[in-house]
Design an enzyme around this catalytic site. Structure first.
Site, PDB file in Angstrom:
ATOM      1  N   ASP A 109      -0.602  -6.403   3.268  1.00 33.96           N
ATOM      2  CA  ASP A 109      -1.384  -5.540   2.561  1.00 33.96           C
ATOM      3  C   ASP A 109      -2.444  -5.950   1.947  1.00 33.96           C
ATOM      4  O   ASP A 109      -2.327  -6.957   1.207  1.00 33.96           O
ATOM      5  CB  ASP A 109      -0.545  -4.366   1.895  1.00 33.96           C
ATOM      6  CG  ASP A 109      -0.936  -3.199   2.018  1.00 33.96           C
ATOM      7  OD1 ASP A 109      -2.275  -2.677   1.726  1.00 33.96           O
ATOM      8  OD2 ASP A 109       0.106  -2.326   2.198  1.00 33.96           O
ATOM      9  N   ASP A 211      -6.251  -1.665   2.747  1.00 31.42           N
ATOM     10  CA  ASP A 211      -5.915  -0.392   1.741  1.00 31.42           C
ATOM     11  C   ASP A 211      -7.141   0.430   1.606  1.00 31.42           C
ATOM     12  O   ASP A 211      -8.303  -0.319   1.363  1.00 31.42           O
ATOM     13  CB  ASP A 211      -5.429  -0.685   0.713  1.00 31.42           C
ATOM     14  CG  ASP A 211      -4.684   0.449  -0.126  1.00 31.42           C
ATOM     15  OD1 ASP A 211      -3.951   1.334   0.107  1.00 31.42           O
ATOM     16  OD2 ASP A 211      -5.401   0.719  -1.164  1.00 31.42           O
ATOM     17  N   GLU A 275      -7.044   1.393   6.861  1.00 29.63           N
ATOM     18  CA  GLU A 275      -6.383   2.718   6.530  1.00 29.63           C
ATOM     19  C   GLU A 275      -7.453   3.547   6.020  1.00 29.63           C
ATOM     20  O   GLU A 275      -8.087   3.438   5.123  1.00 29.63           O
ATOM     21  CB  GLU A 275      -5.414   2.517   5.200  1.00 29.63           C
ATOM     22  CG  GLU A 275      -4.835   3.829   4.831  1.00 29.63           C
ATOM     23  CD  GLU A 275      -4.542   4.113   3.456  1.00 29.63           C
ATOM     24  OE1 GLU A 275      -3.669   4.739   2.946  1.00 29.63           O
ATOM     25  OE2 GLU A 275      -5.452   3.459   2.534  1.00 29.63           O
ATOM     26  N   HIS A 336       4.297   5.583   3.810  1.00 33.45           N
ATOM     27  CA  HIS A 336       5.028   5.762   2.308  1.00 33.45           C
ATOM     28  C   HIS A 336       4.216   6.606   1.275  1.00 33.45           C
ATOM     29  O   HIS A 336       4.515   6.720   0.328  1.00 33.45           O
ATOM     30  CB  HIS A 336       4.776   4.217   1.531  1.00 33.45           C
ATOM     31  CG  HIS A 336       3.125   3.625   1.452  1.00 33.45           C
ATOM     32  ND1 HIS A 336       2.575   3.445   2.619  1.00 33.45           N
ATOM     33  CD2 HIS A 336       2.515   3.566   0.412  1.00 33.45           C
ATOM     34  CE1 HIS A 336       1.409   3.110   2.174  1.00 33.45           C
ATOM     35  NE2 HIS A 336       1.539   3.125   1.017  1.00 33.45           N
ATOM     36  N   ASP A 337       3.228   7.230   2.054  1.00 35.75           N
ATOM     37  CA  ASP A 337       2.206   8.120   1.445  1.00 35.75           C
ATOM     38  C   ASP A 337       2.498   9.582   1.849  1.00 35.75           C
ATOM     39  O   ASP A 337       1.881  10.572   1.119  1.00 35.75           O
ATOM     40  CB  ASP A 337       0.759   7.848   1.583  1.00 35.75           C
ATOM     41  CG  ASP A 337       0.471   6.535   1.039  1.00 35.75           C
ATOM     42  OD1 ASP A 337       0.836   6.301  -0.292  1.00 35.75           O
ATOM     43  OD2 ASP A 337      -0.674   6.012   1.440  1.00 35.75           O
TER      44      ASP A 337
HETATM   45  C1  GLC Z   1      -3.720   3.771  -0.259  1.00 35.03           C
HETATM   46  C2  GLC Z   1      -2.292   3.491  -0.449  1.00 35.03           C
HETATM   47  C3  GLC Z   1      -1.597   4.256  -1.430  1.00 35.03           C
HETATM   48  C4  GLC Z   1      -2.258   3.926  -2.757  1.00 35.03           C
HETATM   49  C5  GLC Z   1      -3.705   4.109  -2.621  1.00 35.03           C
HETATM   50  C6  GLC Z   1      -4.220   3.335  -3.656  1.00 35.03           C
HETATM   51  O1  GLC Z   1      -3.822   5.005   0.229  1.00 35.03           O
HETATM   52  O2  GLC Z   1      -1.573   3.430   0.898  1.00 35.03           O
HETATM   53  O3  GLC Z   1      -0.243   3.939  -1.662  1.00 35.03           O
HETATM   54  O4  GLC Z   1      -1.585   4.670  -3.821  1.00 35.03           O
HETATM   55  O5  GLC Z   1      -4.191   3.431  -1.630  1.00 35.03           O
HETATM   56  O6  GLC Z   1      -4.395   1.984  -3.516  1.00 35.03           O
END
Ligand code: GLC
Length: 541
Positions: A109, A211, A275, A336-337
Site C-alpha cells: 500500500d 491509496d 484506489e 477493508h472499507d
Molecule cells: C483509503 C483507505 C482507507 C483509509 C483512507 C485514508 O480509502 O482504503 O482505509 O481510511 O484511504 O487513508
C-alpha cells in the site's frame, strides 16, 4: 438468446497482474504470530502455504508502516519502515522471498495523500510558519470573515480544515485531523514521496496499490465545492453533501500519475493500481493518455450496486464499453472499507457473487476471509476501533465489522492469536473456518479454489474475450471465449428458480450448488435453481 459481439478481447501476452488473482490481506487481522492480539508480518509468512494452496497469484498487504494507528496504518509516520506491532523490514524481506518462492507476488500500500500528524515532516511543518517544511502540507489563512478557508469536508466527518492556534492558520485534512494532507504542488514533496516508491520496489515489491489517489491534487485556488443536489440530509453520508469537484479528481493528478507509472516501469514487470471511488466514466481517465496512467483503477461497482441482475448486467456492459483501447478491467467484491459481500447479499448469493468475480473479464481482487464466507461482525460499543464509527456513530459507516480476525480453525480466537484479538472474532467461527471448510468439498472455500483453478487453466477465463448475453429477470449471463473455446456463465441472482433461453448446448463444468456439475444443459433453455450459478463449456461449433 441473442449473443452479442465480442466487445473485448485480451492481450496476446498477458502480464502476471492480468492473468492473476489478487488477495488482500488486512495485516492486523490475518494472523498473529506473537500473541499480542494483532496480526503481523510473520503471521503472513506462516500463511503463505495456505495462499499458495488457495491459488492466488498476488497478495496485497494493507499498510504496515509505523503509525499511531488512528486510522490503523493509513496514518504513516515513516514510509520506509515497519511498525513494531507488525514486525520489521527483515520480516518484510522474508515475505517477499517466501512469497516469490511460492510464485506469489507482493503488492504494498502506498499512501501519498497524507501522513500522520506525528510524522516528523508535519511536526516540523506545524512548528512555525517559517519552518522549511511549512509548505510540505496545505496551510491556509482563515476565510476573510473568519472560519475555515473553504467549505470542503473531511471524509470522516466535519470540516476538512483544522485550526492551528500557535501558528494562526488552518491545515487541510481530507481524512482525519490526525492525517494532514501533503502539498504535492511542492516539488520537494514529490521528490521525497517518489523515493518511497523506489524504496519498496527496490526491496522487491511487485506493485503498489495507491491509496486515495484522486484526492492527491487539489484546486490551486481552493474554491468552494458546490452543493450536491441529490443529497438527502440525515440519510446520506455528510461527506456527500457537496460535489467534490475542487477537492478531488482534478485534471492535475494525471501528470503526477504518469510520473509514478514511469518510475514503476523502471523496475520491470510491476503493477500500479489506483484506489478511486468515482463514477465509472470518471474512472477511465485514470488509465491515462496513451495508457500512461495506472495499470488499472479499482472498479468498485460490485461493492456499490444493488444485487440485481439487470442493474449489474447494465453496469458490466457499460464498463466494458467505456474502457479505452487496451485498458485492462478489474473487479472487486470486498475490501477493508466496505461491508462484507456475504452480509450484503447473503450466504447463498455470496457463492454466486464469487462465480461472477472470477469469471468477469479482468483482474479479480479477493478480500481475506471472503473465501470462507466471512460476514460482518457486530461490534459492541465498547470495542469499537474505527475512527469513522467513533466520529459518526450508528450510521453503519464503521469498518470494524469487515475487519474481524481471519477464522482459521475452531481453536480459541479461531487460531488467529493465542492472546486477546484486537477485534472480536465472529461468533460462528467454530463451524465456519478454513480447517473445517478445507475438508468439505461443498464449502465456500472449495468453491473458491475450484473457481481460481478453472480460471487459471482456461485462457478463455483469464485472458479471453467477453460478450454479453441477453437474459431476463434475475439471470445474468455472458460468454467468455478464447479460440474455439467458449464458456457461458449463467447466474441466478435470486433464491427462486429461473431460466435462460438458450439454443446451443454444453456441459456444466462448475456450479455454485454442490450437485450442479457434469450435467448437460441447453436445447432451448437452461433451468437454474435458486441461488445457482453455472459455468457451461459450450459444444464446439
Ligand atoms: C483509503 C483507505 C482507507 C483509509 C483512507 C485514508 O480509502 O482504503 O482505509 O481510511 O484511504 O487513508
Amino acid at each position: 438468446m441473442a449473443e452479442g459481439m465480442d466487445v473485448a478481447a485480451g492481450p496476446a501476452e498477458p502480464a502476471w497482474w492480468q492473468r492473476g488473482v489478487v488477495y488482500q490481506v488486512y495485516p492486523r487481522s490475518f494472523q498473529d504470530s506473537n500473541g499480542d492480539g494483532v496480526g503481523d508480518l510473520r503471521g503472513i509468512v506462516q500463511r503463505l502455504d495456505y495462499l499458495q494452496w488457495l491459488g492466488v497469484d498476488a497478495v496485497w498487504i494493507s499498510p504496515f508502516y509505523p503509525s499511531p494507528m488512528r486510522d490503523f496504518g493509513y496514518d504513516v509516520t515513516d514510509h520506509q519502515a515497519v511498525d513494531r506491532v507488525y514486525g520489521s523490514l527483515v520480516d518484510f524481506d522474508r515475505i517477499v522471498a517466501e512469497a516469490h518462492a511460492r510464485g506469489i507476488r507482493v503488492i504494498v500500500d502506498y499512501i501519498p495523500n497524507h501522513t500522520s500528524d506525528g510524522h516528523p515532516w508535519f511536526v516540523a511543518s506545524r512548528a512555525a510558519r517559517h519552518n522549511r517544511k511549512r509548505d510540505w502540507y496545505v496551510w491556509r489563512d482563515p476565510a476573510p470573515g473568519g472560519g475555515p478557508p473553504n467549505n470542503w469536508r473531511s471524509a470522516f466527518g466535519g470540516s476538512a480544515w483544522e485550526w492551528d492556534e500557535p501558528t494562526g492558520q488552518y491545515y487541510l485534512h481530507t481524512f482525519l485531523r490526525e492525517q494532514p494532507d501533503l502539498n504535492w504542488r511542492n516539488p520537494a514533496v514529490e521528490l521525497e514521496m517518489l523515493d518511497v516508491l523506489r524504496f519498496w520496489l527496490g526491496r522487491g515489491a511487485d506493485g503498489v496499490r495507491v491509496d486515495a489517489i484522486q484526492v492527491v491534487m487539489k484546486d490551486a485556488e481552493f474554491r468552494d465545492n458546490p452543493p450536491n443536489p441529490d443529497y438527502r440530509e440525515g440519510i446520506d453520508d455528510p461527506y456527500d453533501a457537496l460535489l467534490r469537484v475542487h477537492s478531488a479528481d482534478r485534471p492535475e493528478i494525471h501528470g503526477l500519475i504518469a510520473r509514478m507509472r514511469e518510475l514503476v516501469e523502471q523496475y520491470g514487470d510491476r503493477v500500479l493500481i489506483g484506489e478511486i471511488y468515482n463514477e465509472v466514466d470518471r474512472l477511465m481517465a485514470y488509465y491515462g493518455e496513451g495508457g500512461r496512467g495506472v495499470h488499472f483503477p479499482y472498479n468498485f461497482q460490485l461493492i456499490k450496486l444493488p444485487w440485481d441482475a439487470r442493474t449489474i448486467d447494465a453496469a458490466v456492459r457499460r464498463y466494458e464499453s467505456l474502457l479505452p483501447p487496451g485498458a485492462w478491467p478489474n473487479w472487486v467484491l470486498g475490501n477493508h472499507d466496505r461491508h462484507r459481500v456475504a452480509s450484503r447479499v447473503g450466504a447463498a448469493q455470496a457463492r454466486v457473487a464469487a462465480m461472477l468475480l472470477f469469471t468477469l473479464r479482468g483482474t479479480p481482487t479477493l478480500y481475506y476471509g471472503d473465501e470462507i464466507g466471512m460476514h460482518d461482525v457486530e461490534i459492541p460499543p465498547d470495542r469499537v476501533q474505527d475512527p469513522w464509527e467513533k466520529n459518526l456513530p450508528g450510521r453503519g459507516l464503521g469498518r470494524d465489522p469487515e475487519r474481524t480476525p481471519m477464522q482459521w480453525s475452531a481453536e480459541p480466537a479461531a487460531g488467529f492469536t493465542t492472546g486477546e484479538p484486537w477485534l472480536p472474532v465472529a461468533p460462528d467461527f467454530a463451524a465456519n473456518n478454513v480447517l473445517a471448510q478445507r475438508a468439505d468439498p461443498a464449502s465456500m472455500l472449495s468453491l473458491h479454489r475450484a473457481l481460481m483453478d478453472l480460471r487459471r487453466r482456461e485462457p478463455a477465463l483469464h485472458v479471453g474475450g467477453w460478450a454479453p448475453v441477453d437474459a431476463d429477470g434475475p439471470v445474468l449471463a455472458y460468454l467468455r471465449t478464447h479460440g474455439d473455446t467458449r464458456f457461458l456463465v449463467a447466474l441466478n441472482l435470486s433464491a427462486e428458480p429461473a431460466s435462460l433461453d438458450f439454443d446451443g448446448g454444453g456441459e456444466v463444468v462448475l456450479g455454485t450448488l454442490p450437485d450442479g456439475e457434469a450435467r448437460r444443459v441447453g436445447g432451448g433453455a437452461i433451468e437454474l435453481r435458486g441461488d445457482e450459478g453455472v459455468i457451461v463449456r459450450l459444444d464446439g461449433r
